[in-house]
Design a protein around this motif. Structure first.
Motif, PDB file in Angstrom:
ATOM      1  N   CYS A   1      34.371  19.697 -28.442  1.00  0.00           N
ATOM      2  CA  CYS A   1      33.527  20.880 -28.682  1.00  0.00           C
ATOM      3  C   CYS A   1      33.310  21.110 -30.182  1.00  0.00           C
ATOM      4  O   CYS A   1      32.223  21.481 -30.612  1.00  0.00           O
ATOM      5  N   GLY A   2      34.348  20.881 -30.962  1.00  0.00           N
ATOM      6  CA  GLY A   2      34.195  21.013 -32.421  1.00  0.00           C
ATOM      7  C   GLY A   2      33.160  20.044 -32.944  1.00  0.00           C
ATOM      8  O   GLY A   2      32.315  20.373 -33.786  1.00  0.00           O
ATOM      9  N   LEU A   3      33.163  18.830 -32.400  1.00  0.00           N
ATOM     10  CA  LEU A   3      32.199  17.795 -32.831  1.00  0.00           C
ATOM     11  C   LEU A   3      30.784  18.160 -32.394  1.00  0.00           C
ATOM     12  O   LEU A   3      29.827  18.100 -33.171  1.00  0.00           O
ATOM     13  N   LEU A   4      30.639  18.618 -31.162  1.00  0.00           N
ATOM     14  CA  LEU A   4      29.294  18.942 -30.642  1.00  0.00           C
ATOM     15  C   LEU A   4      28.729  20.224 -31.250  1.00  0.00           C
ATOM     16  O   LEU A   4      27.514  20.378 -31.376  1.00  0.00           O
ATOM     17  N   ALA A   5      29.591  21.147 -31.636  1.00  0.00           N
ATOM     18  CA  ALA A   5      29.107  22.440 -32.157  1.00  0.00           C
ATOM     19  C   ALA A   5      28.765  22.351 -33.644  1.00  0.00           C
ATOM     20  O   ALA A   5      28.062  23.206 -34.183  1.00  0.00           O
ATOM     21  N   ALA A   6      29.247  21.291 -34.308  1.00  0.00           N
ATOM     22  CA  ALA A   6      29.023  21.191 -35.763  1.00  0.00           C
ATOM     23  C   ALA A   6      27.534  20.994 -36.065  1.00  0.00           C
ATOM     24  O   ALA A   6      26.822  20.318 -35.312  1.00  0.00           O
ATOM     25  N   PRO A   7      27.050  21.582 -37.156  1.00  0.00           N
ATOM     26  CA  PRO A   7      25.647  21.381 -37.533  1.00  0.00           C
ATOM     27  C   PRO A   7      25.429  19.936 -37.969  1.00  0.00           C
ATOM     28  O   PRO A   7      26.332  19.294 -38.490  1.00  0.00           O
TER      29      PRO A   7
ATOM     30  N   THR B   1      33.897   7.379 -31.015  1.00  0.00           N
ATOM     31  CA  THR B   1      35.050   6.815 -31.750  1.00  0.00           C
ATOM     32  C   THR B   1      35.931   7.926 -32.308  1.00  0.00           C
ATOM     33  O   THR B   1      37.155   7.871 -32.234  1.00  0.00           O
ATOM     34  N   ALA B   2      35.290   8.959 -32.842  1.00  0.00           N
ATOM     35  CA  ALA B   2      36.060  10.088 -33.404  1.00  0.00           C
ATOM     36  C   ALA B   2      36.905  10.759 -32.315  1.00  0.00           C
ATOM     37  O   ALA B   2      38.093  11.049 -32.522  1.00  0.00           O
ATOM     38  N   ILE B   3      36.316  10.959 -31.155  1.00  0.00           N
ATOM     39  CA  ILE B   3      37.053  11.613 -30.052  1.00  0.00           C
ATOM     40  C   ILE B   3      38.178  10.698 -29.569  1.00  0.00           C
ATOM     41  O   ILE B   3      39.299  11.133 -29.295  1.00  0.00           O
TER      42      ILE B   3
ATOM     43  N   PRO C   1      39.667  20.769 -32.990  1.00  0.00           N
ATOM     44  CA  PRO C   1      38.252  21.144 -33.175  1.00  0.00           C
ATOM     45  C   PRO C   1      37.809  21.007 -34.634  1.00  0.00           C
ATOM     46  O   PRO C   1      36.661  20.667 -34.927  1.00  0.00           O
ATOM     47  N   MET C   2      38.733  21.221 -35.560  1.00  0.00           N
ATOM     48  CA  MET C   2      38.398  21.042 -36.997  1.00  0.00           C
ATOM     49  C   MET C   2      38.141  19.562 -37.283  1.00  0.00           C
ATOM     50  O   MET C   2      37.196  19.213 -37.998  1.00  0.00           O
ATOM     51  N   ILE C   3      38.937  18.682 -36.689  1.00  0.00           N
ATOM     52  CA  ILE C   3      38.745  17.238 -36.887  1.00  0.00           C
ATOM     53  C   ILE C   3      37.389  16.800 -36.341  1.00  0.00           C
ATOM     54  O   ILE C   3      36.642  16.077 -37.000  1.00  0.00           O
ATOM     55  N   GLY C   4      37.040  17.314 -35.145  1.00  0.00           N
ATOM     56  CA  GLY C   4      35.735  16.969 -34.549  1.00  0.00           C
ATOM     57  C   GLY C   4      34.591  17.460 -35.411  1.00  0.00           C
ATOM     58  O   GLY C   4      33.612  16.750 -35.661  1.00  0.00           O
ATOM     59  N   TRP C   5      34.713  18.660 -35.928  1.00  0.00           N
ATOM     60  CA  TRP C   5      33.681  19.266 -36.775  1.00  0.00           C
ATOM     61  C   TRP C   5      33.522  18.456 -38.070  1.00  0.00           C
ATOM     62  O   TRP C   5      32.432  18.064 -38.463  1.00  0.00           O
ATOM     63  N   VAL C   6      34.634  18.149 -38.717  1.00  0.00           N
ATOM     64  CA  VAL C   6      34.618  17.418 -39.999  1.00  0.00           C
ATOM     65  C   VAL C   6      34.095  16.000 -39.799  1.00  0.00           C
ATOM     66  O   VAL C   6      33.444  15.437 -40.695  1.00  0.00           O
TER      67      VAL C   6
END
Ligand code: HEM
Ligand SMILES: CC(C)=CCC/C(C)=C/CC/C(C)=C/COP(=O)(O)OP(=O)(O)O
Length: 313
Positions: free
Chosen positions: A37-43, A53-55, A159-164
Protein backbone atom coordinates in the motif's frame (compact mmCIF):
# COMPACT_ATOMS: atom_id res chain seq x y z
CA UNK A 1 12.36 -38.05 6.61
CA UNK A 2 8.83 -37.97 5.15
CA UNK A 3 8.49 -36.21 1.78
CA UNK A 4 5.70 -34.01 0.50
CA UNK A 5 4.55 -34.23 -3.10
CA UNK A 6 3.13 -31.30 -5.10
CA UNK A 7 0.08 -31.61 -7.40
CA UNK A 8 2.48 -32.20 -10.29
CA UNK A 9 4.01 -35.16 -8.43
CA UNK A 10 7.29 -33.41 -7.61
CA UNK A 11 8.62 -34.16 -4.16
CA UNK A 12 9.64 -31.40 -1.79
CA UNK A 13 11.86 -31.80 1.26
CA UNK A 14 9.55 -32.35 4.20
CA UNK A 15 10.98 -29.37 6.01
CA UNK A 16 10.21 -26.65 3.41
CA UNK A 17 7.07 -25.95 5.46
CA UNK A 18 9.22 -25.37 8.51
CA UNK A 19 11.32 -22.81 6.68
CA UNK A 20 8.07 -21.16 5.58
CA UNK A 21 6.78 -21.20 9.19
CA UNK A 22 10.01 -19.48 10.31
CA UNK A 23 8.95 -16.42 8.28
CA UNK A 24 5.71 -16.02 10.36
CA UNK A 25 3.65 -15.90 7.13
CA UNK A 26 0.32 -15.06 8.73
CA UNK A 27 1.66 -12.07 10.60
CA UNK A 28 3.89 -10.96 7.74
CA UNK A 29 0.96 -11.06 5.28
CA UNK A 30 -0.31 -7.81 6.83
CA UNK A 31 3.21 -6.41 7.11
CA UNK A 32 3.76 -6.99 3.39
CA UNK A 33 0.28 -5.62 2.58
CA UNK A 34 1.17 -2.34 4.27
CA UNK A 35 4.38 -2.27 2.22
CA UNK A 36 2.40 -2.79 -1.00
CA UNK A 37 0.00 0.00 0.00
CA UNK A 38 2.88 2.37 0.73
CA UNK A 39 4.27 1.66 -2.74
CA UNK A 40 0.92 2.07 -4.52
CA UNK A 41 -0.08 5.22 -2.61
CA UNK A 42 3.21 7.03 -3.29
CA UNK A 43 3.08 9.83 -5.88
CA UNK A 44 4.74 9.02 -9.19
CA UNK A 45 5.07 5.58 -10.70
CA UNK A 46 7.39 2.58 -10.71
CA UNK A 47 8.02 -0.05 -13.35
CA UNK A 48 5.76 -3.00 -12.37
CA UNK A 49 8.70 -5.43 -12.40
CA UNK A 50 10.67 -3.13 -10.10
CA UNK A 51 7.58 -2.64 -7.92
CA UNK A 52 7.20 -6.39 -7.57
CA UNK A 53 10.92 -6.66 -6.78
CA UNK A 54 10.61 -4.06 -4.02
CA UNK A 55 7.69 -5.93 -2.43
CA UNK A 56 9.58 -9.24 -2.74
CA UNK A 57 12.50 -7.65 -0.89
CA UNK A 58 10.19 -6.43 1.90
CA UNK A 59 8.71 -9.94 2.17
CA UNK A 60 12.14 -11.61 2.26
CA UNK A 61 13.43 -9.05 4.78
CA UNK A 62 10.42 -9.50 7.07
CA UNK A 63 10.67 -13.28 6.78
CA UNK A 64 14.39 -13.23 7.46
CA UNK A 65 13.91 -11.04 10.53
CA UNK A 66 11.17 -13.37 11.78
CA UNK A 67 13.46 -16.40 11.29
CA UNK A 68 16.23 -14.69 13.28
CA UNK A 69 13.65 -13.79 15.97
CA UNK A 70 12.63 -17.46 16.25
CA UNK A 71 16.26 -18.64 16.22
CA UNK A 72 17.06 -16.34 19.15
CA UNK A 73 13.84 -17.11 21.07
CA UNK A 74 13.66 -20.89 20.59
CA UNK A 75 13.98 -21.46 24.35
CA UNK A 76 11.27 -18.90 25.19
CA UNK A 77 9.01 -20.28 22.46
CA UNK A 78 9.42 -23.78 23.94
CA UNK A 79 8.02 -22.49 27.23
CA UNK A 80 4.85 -20.89 25.83
CA UNK A 81 1.80 -22.91 24.76
CA UNK A 82 1.14 -20.57 21.82
CA UNK A 83 4.62 -20.96 20.32
CA UNK A 84 5.80 -24.39 21.51
CA UNK A 85 4.98 -26.13 18.23
CA UNK A 86 7.12 -23.82 16.09
CA UNK A 87 9.92 -25.58 14.09
CA UNK A 88 12.76 -24.95 16.56
CA UNK A 89 11.06 -25.57 19.95
CA UNK A 90 9.39 -28.64 18.39
CA UNK A 91 12.83 -29.93 17.38
CA UNK A 92 11.98 -30.19 13.69
CA UNK A 93 14.88 -28.05 12.55
CA UNK A 94 18.54 -27.44 13.36
CA UNK A 95 18.86 -23.93 14.92
CA UNK A 96 21.99 -23.27 12.85
CA UNK A 97 19.96 -23.83 9.67
CA UNK A 98 17.27 -21.42 10.92
CA UNK A 99 19.91 -18.79 11.74
CA UNK A 100 21.65 -19.16 8.36
CA UNK A 101 18.28 -19.07 6.57
CA UNK A 102 17.37 -15.85 8.38
CA UNK A 103 20.73 -14.22 7.67
CA UNK A 104 20.68 -15.38 4.05
CA UNK A 105 17.29 -14.07 3.04
CA UNK A 106 17.72 -10.89 5.06
CA UNK A 107 21.05 -10.07 3.42
CA UNK A 108 19.73 -11.10 0.01
CA UNK A 109 16.69 -8.84 0.37
CA UNK A 110 18.81 -5.81 1.24
CA UNK A 111 21.29 -6.45 -1.56
CA UNK A 112 18.58 -6.95 -4.18
CA UNK A 113 16.68 -3.86 -2.97
CA UNK A 114 19.84 -1.77 -3.19
CA UNK A 115 20.84 -2.95 -6.65
CA UNK A 116 17.37 -3.00 -8.22
CA UNK A 117 15.57 -0.15 -6.46
CA UNK A 118 17.89 2.12 -4.52
CA UNK A 119 20.09 2.30 -1.45
CA UNK A 120 17.77 4.49 0.62
CA UNK A 121 14.99 1.87 0.48
CA UNK A 122 17.62 -0.84 1.08
CA UNK A 123 19.01 1.06 4.06
CA UNK A 124 15.57 1.42 5.68
CA UNK A 125 14.93 -2.28 5.02
CA UNK A 126 18.24 -3.22 6.63
CA UNK A 127 17.50 -1.03 9.64
CA UNK A 128 14.01 -2.54 10.10
CA UNK A 129 15.47 -6.06 10.03
CA UNK A 130 18.08 -5.00 12.62
CA UNK A 131 15.38 -3.23 14.63
CA UNK A 132 13.23 -6.37 14.88
CA UNK A 133 15.93 -9.03 15.18
CA UNK A 134 18.30 -7.12 17.51
CA UNK A 135 16.80 -3.99 19.08
CA UNK A 136 13.43 -5.58 19.82
CA UNK A 137 14.12 -9.33 20.11
CA UNK A 138 17.50 -9.30 21.87
CA UNK A 139 17.57 -5.97 23.71
CA UNK A 140 14.07 -4.67 24.52
CA UNK A 141 11.78 -7.72 24.73
CA UNK A 142 13.48 -9.37 27.76
CA UNK A 143 14.15 -6.07 29.55
CA UNK A 144 11.22 -3.63 29.59
CA UNK A 145 7.39 -3.51 29.47
CA UNK A 146 7.87 -0.80 26.82
CA UNK A 147 9.37 -3.54 24.60
CA UNK A 148 6.51 -3.69 22.12
CA UNK A 149 5.97 0.09 22.16
CA UNK A 150 9.52 0.90 21.12
CA UNK A 151 9.91 -2.44 19.29
CA UNK A 152 6.70 -1.75 17.43
CA UNK A 153 8.72 0.59 15.26
CA UNK A 154 10.20 -2.40 13.44
CA UNK A 155 6.81 -3.36 12.07
CA UNK A 156 5.99 0.20 11.04
CA UNK A 157 8.73 0.57 8.41
CA UNK A 158 7.28 -1.47 5.49
CA UNK A 159 4.89 1.22 4.14
CA UNK A 160 7.77 3.74 4.31
CA UNK A 161 10.02 1.31 2.40
CA UNK A 162 7.33 0.84 -0.28
CA UNK A 163 6.83 4.60 -0.57
CA UNK A 164 10.58 5.36 -0.77
CA UNK A 165 10.98 2.64 -3.42
CA UNK A 166 8.83 4.85 -5.68
CA UNK A 167 9.80 8.37 -4.66
CA UNK A 168 13.40 7.92 -3.52
CA UNK A 169 12.92 10.25 -0.54
CA UNK A 170 11.31 10.37 2.91
CA UNK A 171 8.55 13.00 3.25
CA UNK A 172 5.83 13.63 5.84
CA UNK A 173 3.36 11.10 4.38
CA UNK A 174 5.52 7.96 4.78
CA UNK A 175 6.44 9.21 8.25
CA UNK A 176 2.70 9.41 9.04
CA UNK A 177 2.15 5.85 7.75
CA UNK A 178 4.98 4.74 10.05
CA UNK A 179 3.42 6.63 12.98
CA UNK A 180 -0.02 5.05 12.44
CA UNK A 181 1.34 1.49 12.70
CA UNK A 182 3.58 2.56 15.61
CA UNK A 183 0.50 3.84 17.52
CA UNK A 184 -1.60 0.83 16.49
CA UNK A 185 0.85 -1.80 17.74
CA UNK A 186 0.38 -1.42 21.54
CA UNK A 187 -3.41 -1.92 21.58
CA UNK A 188 -3.01 -4.65 18.93
CA UNK A 189 -0.60 -6.66 21.05
CA UNK A 190 -1.71 -5.77 24.57
CA UNK A 191 -5.27 -6.93 23.80
CA UNK A 192 -3.73 -10.32 23.06
CA UNK A 193 -1.28 -10.12 25.94
CA UNK A 194 -4.19 -9.69 28.38
CA UNK A 195 -5.38 -13.19 27.58
CA UNK A 196 -2.00 -14.91 27.20
CA UNK A 197 -0.14 -13.09 30.00
CA UNK A 198 0.42 -16.26 32.02
CA UNK A 199 2.54 -17.62 29.16
CA UNK A 200 4.83 -14.58 29.24
CA UNK A 201 5.04 -14.67 33.06
CA UNK A 202 6.12 -18.31 32.84
CA UNK A 203 9.08 -17.53 30.55
CA UNK A 204 9.97 -14.27 32.32
CA UNK A 205 9.18 -11.82 29.52
CA UNK A 206 8.23 -8.43 31.08
CA UNK A 207 5.13 -7.73 28.99
CA UNK A 208 3.03 -4.82 30.31
CA UNK A 209 0.23 -6.93 31.91
CA UNK A 210 2.87 -9.03 33.70
CA UNK A 211 4.88 -6.06 35.02
CA UNK A 212 2.36 -3.23 35.49
CA UNK A 213 -0.79 -5.37 35.83
CA UNK A 214 -4.07 -5.49 33.96
CA UNK A 215 -5.52 -2.15 35.08
CA UNK A 216 -2.55 -0.13 33.82
CA UNK A 217 -2.41 -2.10 30.56
CA UNK A 218 -6.14 -1.56 29.98
CA UNK A 219 -5.82 2.19 30.54
CA UNK A 220 -2.86 2.38 28.14
CA UNK A 221 -4.82 0.47 25.48
CA UNK A 222 -7.51 3.17 25.76
CA UNK A 223 -4.97 6.00 25.58
CA UNK A 224 -3.33 4.66 22.41
CA UNK A 225 -6.76 3.98 20.87
CA UNK A 226 -7.80 7.61 21.49
CA UNK A 227 -4.56 8.94 19.94
CA UNK A 228 -5.11 6.72 16.90
CA UNK A 229 -8.32 8.59 15.92
CA UNK A 230 -6.76 11.95 14.94
CA UNK A 231 -3.47 10.38 13.88
CA UNK A 232 -5.03 8.00 11.35
CA UNK A 233 -6.97 10.91 9.77
CA UNK A 234 -3.94 13.24 9.63
CA UNK A 235 -2.92 12.20 6.09
CA UNK A 236 -6.30 13.64 5.04
CA UNK A 237 -6.05 16.75 7.22
CA UNK A 238 -2.73 17.71 5.64
CA UNK A 239 -4.00 17.11 2.13
CA UNK A 240 -1.99 13.93 1.56
CA UNK A 241 -5.11 11.94 0.71
CA UNK A 242 -8.71 12.63 -0.28
CA UNK A 243 -11.90 12.32 1.74
CA UNK A 244 -12.39 8.64 0.90
CA UNK A 245 -9.40 7.74 3.04
CA UNK A 246 -10.08 10.45 5.62
CA UNK A 247 -13.66 9.43 6.36
CA UNK A 248 -12.74 5.72 6.30
CA UNK A 249 -9.92 6.40 8.76
CA UNK A 250 -12.23 8.28 11.14
CA UNK A 251 -14.93 5.56 11.01
CA UNK A 252 -12.45 2.71 11.48
CA UNK A 253 -10.58 4.45 14.29
CA UNK A 254 -13.80 5.34 16.15
CA UNK A 255 -14.86 1.68 15.84
CA UNK A 256 -11.46 0.67 17.19
CA UNK A 257 -11.89 3.13 20.09
CA UNK A 258 -15.40 1.81 20.78
CA UNK A 259 -14.06 -1.75 20.99
CA UNK A 260 -11.29 -0.61 23.33
CA UNK A 261 -13.81 0.83 25.83
CA UNK A 262 -15.02 -2.51 27.28
CA UNK A 263 -11.41 -3.70 27.35
CA UNK A 264 -10.24 -0.58 29.14
CA UNK A 265 -12.95 -0.25 31.77
CA UNK A 266 -13.35 -3.76 33.13
CA UNK A 267 -11.40 -6.26 35.20
CA UNK A 268 -11.12 -9.92 34.27
CA UNK A 269 -12.60 -12.55 36.59
CA UNK A 270 -11.50 -16.16 37.16
CA UNK A 271 -12.20 -18.31 34.04
CA UNK A 272 -12.95 -15.11 32.11
CA UNK A 273 -13.72 -15.71 28.41
CA UNK A 274 -11.84 -12.46 27.61
CA UNK A 275 -14.31 -11.79 24.77
CA UNK A 276 -13.77 -7.98 24.61
CA UNK A 277 -9.99 -8.47 24.41
CA UNK A 278 -10.26 -11.14 21.71
CA UNK A 279 -12.67 -8.91 19.75
CA UNK A 280 -10.30 -5.94 19.93
CA UNK A 281 -7.33 -8.07 18.89
CA UNK A 282 -9.21 -9.54 15.92
CA UNK A 283 -10.51 -6.11 14.88
CA UNK A 284 -7.02 -4.59 15.12
CA UNK A 285 -6.00 -6.76 12.17
CA UNK A 286 -9.10 -5.94 10.12
CA UNK A 287 -8.53 -2.27 10.98
CA UNK A 288 -5.01 -2.12 9.53
CA UNK A 289 -5.93 -4.07 6.39
CA UNK A 290 -8.91 -1.74 5.79
CA UNK A 291 -7.03 1.47 6.64
CA UNK A 292 -4.14 0.78 4.27
CA UNK A 293 -6.50 -0.54 1.61
CA UNK A 294 -8.37 2.78 1.82
CA UNK A 295 -5.14 4.72 1.19
CA UNK A 296 -4.73 2.88 -2.11
CA UNK A 297 -8.40 3.14 -3.08
CA UNK A 298 -8.27 6.87 -2.39
CA UNK A 299 -5.23 7.27 -4.61
CA UNK A 300 -6.85 5.22 -7.38
CA UNK A 301 -10.20 6.98 -7.13
CA UNK A 302 -8.44 10.33 -7.27
CA UNK A 303 -10.59 11.92 -4.60
CA UNK A 304 -7.79 14.40 -4.15
CA UNK A 305 -10.12 17.24 -5.25
CA UNK A 306 -12.62 16.72 -2.43
CA UNK A 307 -12.76 19.59 0.05
CA UNK A 308 -10.19 18.93 2.75
CA UNK A 309 -10.90 20.46 6.21
CA UNK A 310 -8.60 23.37 6.95
CA UNK A 311 -6.88 23.16 3.58
CA UNK A 312 -9.34 24.03 0.80
CA UNK A 313 -12.56 26.11 0.89
C1 HEM B 1 6.28 -5.61 18.38
C2 HEM B 1 5.17 -5.60 17.65
C3 HEM B 1 4.19 -6.75 17.60
C4 HEM B 1 3.94 -7.73 18.49
C5 HEM B 1 4.62 -7.97 19.85
C6 HEM B 1 2.93 -8.59 17.92
C7 HEM B 1 2.48 -9.76 18.50
C8 HEM B 1 1.60 -10.62 17.91
C9 HEM B 1 1.29 -11.93 18.42
C10 HEM B 1 1.90 -12.55 19.65
C11 HEM B 1 0.38 -12.47 17.59
C12 HEM B 1 -0.27 -13.84 17.71
C13 HEM B 1 0.24 -14.64 16.54
C14 HEM B 1 0.84 -15.94 16.93
O1 HEM B 1 0.42 -16.48 17.96
O2 HEM B 1 1.73 -16.39 16.19
C15 HEM B 1 0.12 -11.52 16.55
C16 HEM B 1 -0.75 -11.75 15.52
C17 HEM B 1 -0.79 -10.94 14.39
N1 HEM B 1 -0.07 -9.78 14.19
FE1 HEM B 1 1.02 -8.80 15.55
N2 HEM B 1 2.54 -8.10 16.71
C18 HEM B 1 3.31 -6.98 16.47
C19 HEM B 1 3.27 -6.21 15.35
C20 HEM B 1 2.52 -6.49 14.24
C21 HEM B 1 2.57 -5.73 13.03
C22 HEM B 1 3.46 -4.51 12.79
C23 HEM B 1 1.70 -6.30 12.18
C24 HEM B 1 1.33 -5.94 10.77
C25 HEM B 1 1.55 -4.74 10.26
C26 HEM B 1 1.10 -7.43 12.86
C27 HEM B 1 0.16 -8.26 12.30
C28 HEM B 1 -0.37 -9.37 12.92
C29 HEM B 1 -1.32 -10.28 12.28
C30 HEM B 1 -1.89 -10.18 10.87
C31 HEM B 1 -1.59 -11.27 13.22
C32 HEM B 1 -2.55 -12.46 13.08
C33 HEM B 1 -1.73 -13.66 12.67
C34 HEM B 1 -2.59 -14.90 12.73
O3 HEM B 1 -3.78 -14.81 12.39
O4 HEM B 1 -2.05 -15.95 13.12
N3 HEM B 1 1.60 -7.51 14.13
N4 HEM B 1 0.86 -10.37 16.78
C1 LIG C 1 10.73 -5.52 6.80
C2 LIG C 1 10.64 -6.01 8.19
C3 LIG C 1 11.89 -6.33 8.93
C4 LIG C 1 9.45 -6.20 8.77
C5 LIG C 1 9.28 -6.70 10.15
C6 LIG C 1 7.85 -6.51 10.55
C7 LIG C 1 7.65 -6.83 12.00
C8 LIG C 1 8.73 -6.58 12.96
C9 LIG C 1 6.51 -7.30 12.42
C10 LIG C 1 6.25 -7.64 13.83
C11 LIG C 1 5.66 -9.01 13.86
C12 LIG C 1 5.60 -9.63 15.21
C13 LIG C 1 4.67 -10.73 15.41
C14 LIG C 1 6.32 -9.25 16.22
C15 LIG C 1 6.22 -9.97 17.52
O1 LIG C 1 7.36 -10.71 17.68
P1 LIG C 1 7.41 -11.60 18.98
O2 LIG C 1 8.68 -12.37 18.99
O3 LIG C 1 7.10 -10.76 20.17
O4 LIG C 1 6.15 -12.57 18.72
P2 LIG C 1 6.02 -14.11 19.18
O5 LIG C 1 5.90 -14.12 20.67
O6 LIG C 1 4.76 -14.57 18.50
O7 LIG C 1 7.25 -14.80 18.68
Amino acid sequence: MTVTTTSSGHTLPADWRDYYALTKPRVMSLVIFTGICGLLAAPGSINPVLGFTAILCIALGAGGAAALNQWWEADIDAGMKRTSQRPLPAGRMDPVNARDFGIGISAGSVGLMGLAIGWLAAGILAFSIFYYAVIYTIWLKPRTPQNIVIGGGAGAFPPMIGWVAVTGDITLMPVLLFAIIFMWTPPHFWALALFVQSDYAKVGIPMMPVVKGEASTRKQIFAYSILLVPLAATPWFIGGTGALYGITALVLSLAFLALSVPVSFRRSVPDDTMKPEKRLFAFSIIYLFALFGAIVLDRVADYQNWPIPGVTA
